[in-house]
Motif scaffolding. Structure first.
Motif, PDB file in Angstrom:
ATOM      1  N   ASN A  38       0.858  -1.120  -0.232  1.00 34.27           N
ATOM      2  CA  ASN A  38      -0.071   0.042  -0.058  1.00 34.27           C
ATOM      3  C   ASN A  38       0.849   1.318   0.085  1.00 34.27           C
ATOM      4  OD1 ASN A  38      -1.804  -2.177   1.141  1.00 34.27           O
ATOM      5  ND2 ASN A  38      -3.202  -0.371   0.994  1.00 34.27           N
ATOM      6  N   SER A  39       0.655   2.152  -0.873  1.00 30.55           N
ATOM      7  CA  SER A  39       1.161   3.489  -0.732  1.00 30.55           C
ATOM      8  C   SER A  39       2.525   3.497  -0.788  1.00 30.55           C
ATOM      9  CB  SER A  39       0.588   4.322   0.240  1.00 30.55           C
ATOM     10  OG  SER A  39      -0.811   4.261   0.400  1.00 30.55           O
ATOM     11  N   ARG A  41       5.034   1.499   0.566  1.00 28.61           N
ATOM     12  CA  ARG A  41       5.511   1.326   1.833  1.00 28.61           C
ATOM     13  C   ARG A  41       5.813   0.069   1.984  1.00 28.61           C
ATOM     14  NH1 ARG A  41       8.329   5.267   4.506  1.00 28.61           N
ATOM     15  NH2 ARG A  41       7.276   7.372   4.220  1.00 28.61           N
ATOM     16  N   ALA A  85      -3.880  -1.499  -4.370  1.00 30.35           N
ATOM     17  CA  ALA A  85      -2.513  -1.608  -3.869  1.00 30.35           C
ATOM     18  C   ALA A  85      -1.742  -1.971  -5.098  1.00 30.35           C
ATOM     19  CB  ALA A  85      -2.816  -2.407  -2.635  1.00 30.35           C
ATOM     20  N   GLN A 108      -0.197  -2.776 -10.557  1.00 31.94           N
ATOM     21  CA  GLN A 108      -0.937  -1.548  -9.573  1.00 31.94           C
ATOM     22  C   GLN A 108      -2.503  -1.843  -9.837  1.00 31.94           C
ATOM     23  OE1 GLN A 108       1.040   2.127 -10.947  1.00 31.94           O
ATOM     24  NE2 GLN A 108       0.954   2.560  -8.785  1.00 31.94           N
ATOM     25  N   LYS A 110      -6.364  -0.906  -9.083  1.00 37.85           N
ATOM     26  CA  LYS A 110      -7.353   0.047  -8.448  1.00 37.85           C
ATOM     27  C   LYS A 110      -8.666  -0.678  -8.592  1.00 37.85           C
ATOM     28  CE  LYS A 110      -8.648   5.011  -8.771  1.00 37.85           C
ATOM     29  NZ  LYS A 110      -8.555   6.129  -9.573  1.00 37.85           N
TER      30      LYS A 110
END
Lengths: 113, 116
Positions: A38-39, A41, A85, A108, A110
């Motif tokens: 996620n994001s 990280r 994610a 990716q 969505k």
């Protein structure tokens, strides 16, 4: 070049639909793992499939492995917005020491409401 | 218990400066890994520590990169004379010892490094 390469690079679907991501690799493996990020990280482990397994399930996740084609797929059923994610496959190196993993470039995903 | 922690979470530095990134693995995990992830890319393996064995440094991109680990605990990744291409998220992971290739790696949140 990457040991694992996912496709598609990006996938956009509606909530409730299924999402399928594919991973191809080049050398022999002991296991293949899928991770979620996620994001940009830290990654979270989703599922591991051994080289002698063909299919594995975990909740809404279904993973297949075809060692003859050196490919794997990750299916997420009944997707939710929270599934948005990046998804990475990772392969081990049976010829090397330790547990070094080689990650693909990721898909990716969505999921839109 | 606590997961893998990394510090700092963000680091902005000037080209040419040295930086030190820290990783605290999960207690009891003997294996520790460093990865680099450039924007929009996958993870690149950097270095792997396993107990008292010599580390696998095969992924370090240049001699400006080095890493140390104190026993089976904290690890630091040092980048000397930073360059703009070093800008990336640096991820640390740890795992327990088990049958080779089957250990789940637990990742920290990463350190986002920006070299100006």
């Amino acid at each position: 070049s990457q040991q694992g390469e996912e496709d598609p690079q990006a996938l956009s679907i509606q909530e409730g639909e299924n999402a399928t991501m594919n991973c191809s690799y080049k050398t022999s493996i002991n296991n293949l793992q899928w991770y979620r990020q996620n994001s940009g990280r830290g990654l979270v482990h989703l599922i591991l499939i051994r080289s002698n397994e063909r299919e594995k399930h975990s909740g809404r996740l279904r993973v297949t492995l075809d060692t003859s084609k050196k490919s794997s797929s990750l299916l997420i059923t009944a997707s939710r917005a929270a599934d948005t994610a990046s998804y990475f496959c990772a392969t081990d190196d049976p010829t090397g020491g330790g547990n070094k993993l080689t990650f693909g470039t990721g898909t990716q995903l969505k999921v839109e409401l | 218990g606590a997961g893998v922690s990394q510090s700092p979470s963000n680091k902005v530095t000037e080209k040419g400066k040295d930086v030190e990134l820290r990783c605290d693995p999960i207690s009891g995990h003997t294996a520790l890994y460093w990865y680099r992830q450039r924007l929009g890319q996958g993870l690149e393996f950097l270095i792997y520590f396993q107990g008292n064995s010599a580390p696998d440094k095969s992924g370090l991109p240049s001699d400006r990169f080095s890493a140390e680990r104190t026993g089976e605990s904290v690890s630091t990744l040092t980048i000397q004379r930073t360059q703009q291409e070093d800008s990336a998220v640096y991820l640390c992971a740890s795992s327990s010892v088990g049958r080779r290739g089957r250990e789940t790696q637990y990742f920290g949140p990463g350190t986002r490094l920006l070299v100006l």
